[in-house]
Design a protein around this motif. Structure first.
Motif, PDB file in Angstrom:
ATOM      1  N   TYR A 169       0.836  -1.201   0.000  1.00 48.37           N
ATOM      2  CA  TYR A 169       0.000   0.000   0.000  1.00 48.37           C
ATOM      3  C   TYR A 169       0.872   1.252   0.000  1.00 48.37           C
ATOM      4  CZ  TYR A 169      -3.940   3.072   0.942  1.00 48.37           C
ATOM      5  OH  TYR A 169      -4.890   4.061   0.854  1.00 48.37           O
ATOM      6  N   GLY A 170       1.960   1.238   0.758  1.00 50.93           N
ATOM      7  CA  GLY A 170       2.889   2.370   0.743  1.00 50.93           C
ATOM      8  C   GLY A 170       3.476   2.590  -0.644  1.00 50.93           C
ATOM      9  N   LEU A 171       3.822   1.495  -1.314  1.00 49.74           N
ATOM     10  CA  LEU A 171       4.321   1.587  -2.690  1.00 49.74           C
ATOM     11  C   LEU A 171       3.241   2.150  -3.611  1.00 49.74           C
ATOM     12  CD1 LEU A 171       6.450   1.009  -4.867  1.00 49.74           C
ATOM     13  CD2 LEU A 171       5.560  -1.343  -4.970  1.00 49.74           C
ATOM     14  N   TRP A 225       2.930   5.868  -3.200  1.00 45.80           N
ATOM     15  CA  TRP A 225       4.002   6.563  -3.907  1.00 45.80           C
ATOM     16  C   TRP A 225       3.722   6.605  -5.408  1.00 45.80           C
ATOM     17  CZ3 TRP A 225       7.451   5.676  -7.808  1.00 45.80           C
ATOM     18  CH2 TRP A 225       8.440   6.626  -7.966  1.00 45.80           C
ATOM     19  N   VAL A 226       3.303   5.477  -5.976  1.00 47.22           N
ATOM     20  CA  VAL A 226       3.020   5.399  -7.412  1.00 47.22           C
ATOM     21  C   VAL A 226       1.899   6.367  -7.792  1.00 47.22           C
ATOM     22  CG1 VAL A 226       2.072   3.895  -9.231  1.00 47.22           C
ATOM     23  CG2 VAL A 226       3.905   3.052  -7.737  1.00 47.22           C
ATOM     24  N   VAL A 227       0.804   6.333  -7.041  1.00 52.14           N
ATOM     25  CA  VAL A 227      -0.327   7.219  -7.347  1.00 52.14           C
ATOM     26  C   VAL A 227       0.094   8.687  -7.233  1.00 52.14           C
ATOM     27  CG1 VAL A 227      -2.602   7.982  -6.536  1.00 52.14           C
ATOM     28  CG2 VAL A 227      -2.116   5.542  -6.785  1.00 52.14           C
ATOM     29  N   MET A 228       0.806   9.022  -6.170  1.00 52.74           N
ATOM     30  CA  MET A 228       1.230  10.411  -5.992  1.00 52.74           C
ATOM     31  C   MET A 228       2.155  10.860  -7.120  1.00 52.74           C
ATOM     32  SD  MET A 228      -0.307  11.729  -3.450  1.00 52.74           S
ATOM     33  CE  MET A 228       0.599  13.253  -3.477  1.00 52.74           C
ATOM     34  N   ASN A 229       3.124  10.026  -7.477  1.00 50.48           N
ATOM     35  CA  ASN A 229       4.150  10.449  -8.427  1.00 50.48           C
ATOM     36  C   ASN A 229       3.798  10.253  -9.893  1.00 50.48           C
ATOM     37  OD1 ASN A 229       6.750  11.392  -6.954  1.00 50.48           O
ATOM     38  ND2 ASN A 229       5.810   9.798  -5.717  1.00 50.48           N
ATOM     39  N   LEU A 230       2.915   9.323 -10.177  1.00 52.40           N
ATOM     40  CA  LEU A 230       2.563   9.078 -11.576  1.00 52.40           C
ATOM     41  C   LEU A 230       1.207   9.647 -11.969  1.00 52.40           C
ATOM     42  CD1 LEU A 230       3.929   5.455 -12.076  1.00 52.40           C
ATOM     43  CD2 LEU A 230       5.082   7.643 -12.449  1.00 52.40           C
TER      44      LEU A 230
END
Length: 156
Positions: A103-105, A108-113
């Protein structure tokens, strides 16, 4: 009985948001100071630049506080989404640690991509420090959300 459930539900959402928000803030301020010599105000002006654009960097403490507010909203949203998903997905309850790390990954993916490209933040090239950021999101954001939310569901 219903009122107690709502109170506990509100408490777990509040305290998980507080814990995750603080852990994420400390990680951000530490990592960005160590690697880029950024002060906490600059870190949160960067966050504020998502909605304010470049003017956030000229806004002093006021724009930094906007960044803090956005940070709290994002921490709450991440907490709430996991809170909603946890009772619906048996796998999360059976794999609390792995689910939290993944979930942490995902955060990060949702925020950055997705989120950052849609915001007013200036695009940046991938930096090796981003790997540190991914690891902190897995360990101090996703994992505590999973542990605290699943503890709540064990007790209800």
């Amino acid at each position: 009985m219903r009122a107690k459930y709502l109170q506990n539900r509100g408490s777990v959402l509040f305290w998980t948001t507080v814990v995750v928000g603080i852990l994420d803030a400390v990680a951000a301020m530490t990592v960005y100071y160590v690697f880029f010599n950024l002060k906490p105000m600059q870190v949160y002006q960067y966050v504020a630049s998502g909605i304010m654009g470049k003017t956030a960097y000229d806004g002093g403490a006021a724009s930094a506080w906007v960044g803090v507010g956005l940070h709290i909203i994002i921490a709450f949203a991440a907490t709430y989404i996991f809170f909603i998903l946890s009772p619906r997905l048996k796998w999360i309850r059976e794999n609390v640690i792995v689910a939290g790390m993944l979930y942490g990954l995902l955060i990060w993916v949702v925020m950055n991509l997705i989120i950052v490209p849609l915001s007013l933040i200036e695009p940046a090239e991938f930096n090796p420090v981003d790997l540190v950021v991914v690891i902190w999101h897995m360990t101090v954001v996703g994992l505590p959300i999973s542990l605290l939310i699943n503890k709540y569901y064990e007790n209800t």
